[in-house]
Design a protein around this motif. Structure first.
Motif, PDB file in Angstrom:
ATOM      1  N   PRO A  38      -2.138 -13.648 120.994  1.00 14.79           N
ATOM      2  CA  PRO A  38      -2.473 -15.015 120.602  1.00 14.79           C
ATOM      3  C   PRO A  38      -3.856 -15.115 119.954  1.00 14.79           C
ATOM      4  O   PRO A  38      -4.751 -14.318 120.234  1.00 14.79           O
ATOM      5  CB  PRO A  38      -2.445 -15.771 121.932  1.00 14.79           C
ATOM      6  N   THR A  39      -4.008 -16.092 119.067  1.00 10.30           N
ATOM      7  CA  THR A  39      -5.280 -16.379 118.409  1.00 10.30           C
ATOM      8  C   THR A  39      -5.728 -17.783 118.815  1.00 10.30           C
ATOM      9  O   THR A  39      -4.935 -18.733 118.778  1.00 10.30           O
ATOM     10  CB  THR A  39      -5.146 -16.305 116.877  1.00 10.30           C
ATOM     11  N   VAL A  40      -6.973 -17.885 119.209  1.00  7.87           N
ATOM     12  CA  VAL A  40      -7.523 -19.156 119.697  1.00  7.87           C
ATOM     13  C   VAL A  40      -8.754 -19.524 118.882  1.00  7.87           C
ATOM     14  O   VAL A  40      -9.640 -18.676 118.656  1.00  7.87           O
ATOM     15  CB  VAL A  40      -7.910 -19.056 121.190  1.00  7.87           C
ATOM     16  N   LYS A  41      -8.824 -20.774 118.423  1.00  4.76           N
ATOM     17  CA  LYS A  41     -10.025 -21.244 117.735  1.00  4.76           C
ATOM     18  C   LYS A  41     -10.980 -21.834 118.774  1.00  4.76           C
ATOM     19  O   LYS A  41     -10.585 -22.663 119.596  1.00  4.76           O
ATOM     20  CB  LYS A  41      -9.686 -22.302 116.687  1.00  4.76           C
ATOM     21  N   VAL A  42     -12.229 -21.394 118.736  1.00  3.60           N
ATOM     22  CA  VAL A  42     -13.217 -21.871 119.703  1.00  3.60           C
ATOM     23  C   VAL A  42     -14.471 -22.356 118.987  1.00  3.60           C
ATOM     24  O   VAL A  42     -14.859 -21.821 117.943  1.00  3.60           O
ATOM     25  CB  VAL A  42     -13.610 -20.755 120.705  1.00  3.60           C
ATOM     26  N   ASN A  43     -15.066 -23.390 119.525  1.00  2.00           N
ATOM     27  CA  ASN A  43     -16.399 -23.838 119.122  1.00  2.00           C
ATOM     28  C   ASN A  43     -17.349 -23.413 120.234  1.00  2.00           C
ATOM     29  O   ASN A  43     -17.065 -23.648 121.420  1.00  2.00           O
ATOM     30  CB  ASN A  43     -16.449 -25.353 118.940  1.00  2.00           C
ATOM     31  N   PHE A  44     -18.460 -22.797 119.870  1.00  2.44           N
ATOM     32  CA  PHE A  44     -19.351 -22.244 120.884  1.00  2.44           C
ATOM     33  C   PHE A  44     -20.799 -22.356 120.414  1.00  2.44           C
ATOM     34  O   PHE A  44     -21.078 -22.589 119.231  1.00  2.44           O
ATOM     35  CB  PHE A  44     -18.999 -20.784 121.170  1.00  2.44           C
ATOM     36  N   ARG A  45     -21.711 -22.166 121.357  1.00  7.22           N
ATOM     37  CA  ARG A  45     -23.142 -22.205 121.035  1.00  7.22           C
ATOM     38  C   ARG A  45     -23.778 -20.860 121.345  1.00  7.22           C
ATOM     39  O   ARG A  45     -23.459 -20.229 122.348  1.00  7.22           O
ATOM     40  CB  ARG A  45     -23.835 -23.325 121.807  1.00  7.22           C
ATOM     41  N   ILE A  46     -24.670 -20.448 120.438  1.00  2.69           N
ATOM     42  CA  ILE A  46     -25.340 -19.160 120.546  1.00  2.69           C
ATOM     43  C   ILE A  46     -26.839 -19.380 120.730  1.00  2.69           C
ATOM     44  O   ILE A  46     -27.424 -20.273 120.097  1.00  2.69           O
ATOM     45  CB  ILE A  46     -25.133 -18.318 119.267  1.00  2.69           C
ATOM     46  N   VAL A  47     -27.456 -18.575 121.592  1.00  2.00           N
ATOM     47  CA  VAL A  47     -28.916 -18.569 121.707  1.00  2.00           C
ATOM     48  C   VAL A  47     -29.444 -17.648 120.609  1.00  2.00           C
ATOM     49  O   VAL A  47     -29.095 -16.462 120.556  1.00  2.00           O
ATOM     50  CB  VAL A  47     -29.373 -18.064 123.086  1.00  2.00           C
ATOM     51  N   VAL A  48     -30.266 -18.205 119.720  1.00  2.08           N
ATOM     52  CA  VAL A  48     -30.747 -17.471 118.554  1.00  2.08           C
ATOM     53  C   VAL A  48     -32.269 -17.392 118.568  1.00  2.08           C
ATOM     54  O   VAL A  48     -32.951 -18.385 118.851  1.00  2.08           O
ATOM     55  CB  VAL A  48     -30.265 -18.158 117.252  1.00  2.08           C
ATOM     56  N   PHE A  49     -32.781 -16.194 118.274  1.00  2.00           N
ATOM     57  CA  PHE A  49     -34.224 -16.014 118.103  1.00  2.00           C
ATOM     58  C   PHE A  49     -34.580 -16.354 116.664  1.00  2.00           C
ATOM     59  O   PHE A  49     -34.167 -15.683 115.727  1.00  2.00           O
ATOM     60  CB  PHE A  49     -34.623 -14.570 118.412  1.00  2.00           C
TER      61      PHE A  49
END
Length: 220
Positions: free
Chosen positions: A66-77
């Motif tokens: 299965p393929t799932v679309k996700v919205n996520f947040r990344i901690v970025v330097f």
């Protein structure tokens, strides 16, 4: 120095992972895909902060997972210009100083951004006071009676150092690379880091900046 960046992606879940919790599996997939990578125009991904939204799972023709679309947040330097950050000197070269932040070795302080006057000293086993190669700031101290004394303040490998961010550059952004400090590019080349996806140029030529031990007392 660290910001949250929201992104979306379509992720395939391996069939052997379907019995596990979807959120844990997706977090692992996202971490493997993004952690330690540079996002052009955003910064260096440190880790996944959270999953904001997860869509339905779809199985496309010809695929068994299965393929799932996700919205996520990344901690970025992504330090901002003018920000003061603290790191550790990892390399000392004639072209300048390289600073490590623990998770990144891509902070460069070219010789032109060291305190003035500064001088570079090569390895000299005969020099008992400081046989290792290094940079030192020549400071003229004057006492209350007007007597002057020249003092040397060394910047050594493993010294904790405070610097101000001069600029941030991305390798794929040609205009950004062109605007980088030429002496910083020479320093990167001497370290074998000319092709880094992202680099930060710092400076030490202000009061309060440099190795923290310089400022332990009343004088630098």
């Amino acid at each position: 120095m660290f910001v949250l960046v929201e992104r979306s992606d379509a992720l395939s879940i391996p069939a052997n992972m379907l019995q596990h919790d979807y959120v844990d599996v997706l977090n692992n997939i996202l971490s493997n895909k993004y952690a330690g990578k540079v996002l052009l125009g955003e910064g260096l991904c440190i880790g996944i902060y959270d999953i904001v939204e997860m869509g339905d799972a779809y199985v496309f023709p010809g695929k068994g997972e299965p393929t799932v679309k996700v919205n996520f947040r990344i901690v970025v330097f992504r330090p901002f210009v003018g920000e003061v950050i603290v790191g550790t000197i990892s390399q000392v070269k004639e072209e300048g100083i390289v600073v490590s932040l623990g998770f990144s070795e891509d902070v460069f302080v070219p010789a032109s951004f060291l305190p003035e006057p500064s001088e570079f000293s090569c390895d000299d086993p005969q020099e008992h006071d400081h046989p290792r190669a290094g940079w030192f700031w020549v400071y003229e101290n004057e006492d209350e009676e007007g007597n002057k004394e020249e003092m040397r303040f060394w910047a050594d490998v493993n010294d904790k150092v405070r610097l101000r961010v001069h600029s941030v550059h991305f390798q794929e952004d040609k205009e950004s690379i062109k605007s980088s400090v030429s002496s910083a590019i020479k320093l990167m080349g001497s370290c074998g880091s000319a092709e880094r996806a992202m680099h930060v140029v710092g400076k030490l030529n202000e009061v309060g900046l440099g190795p923290t031990h310089w400022w332990d007392g009343a004088n630098p």
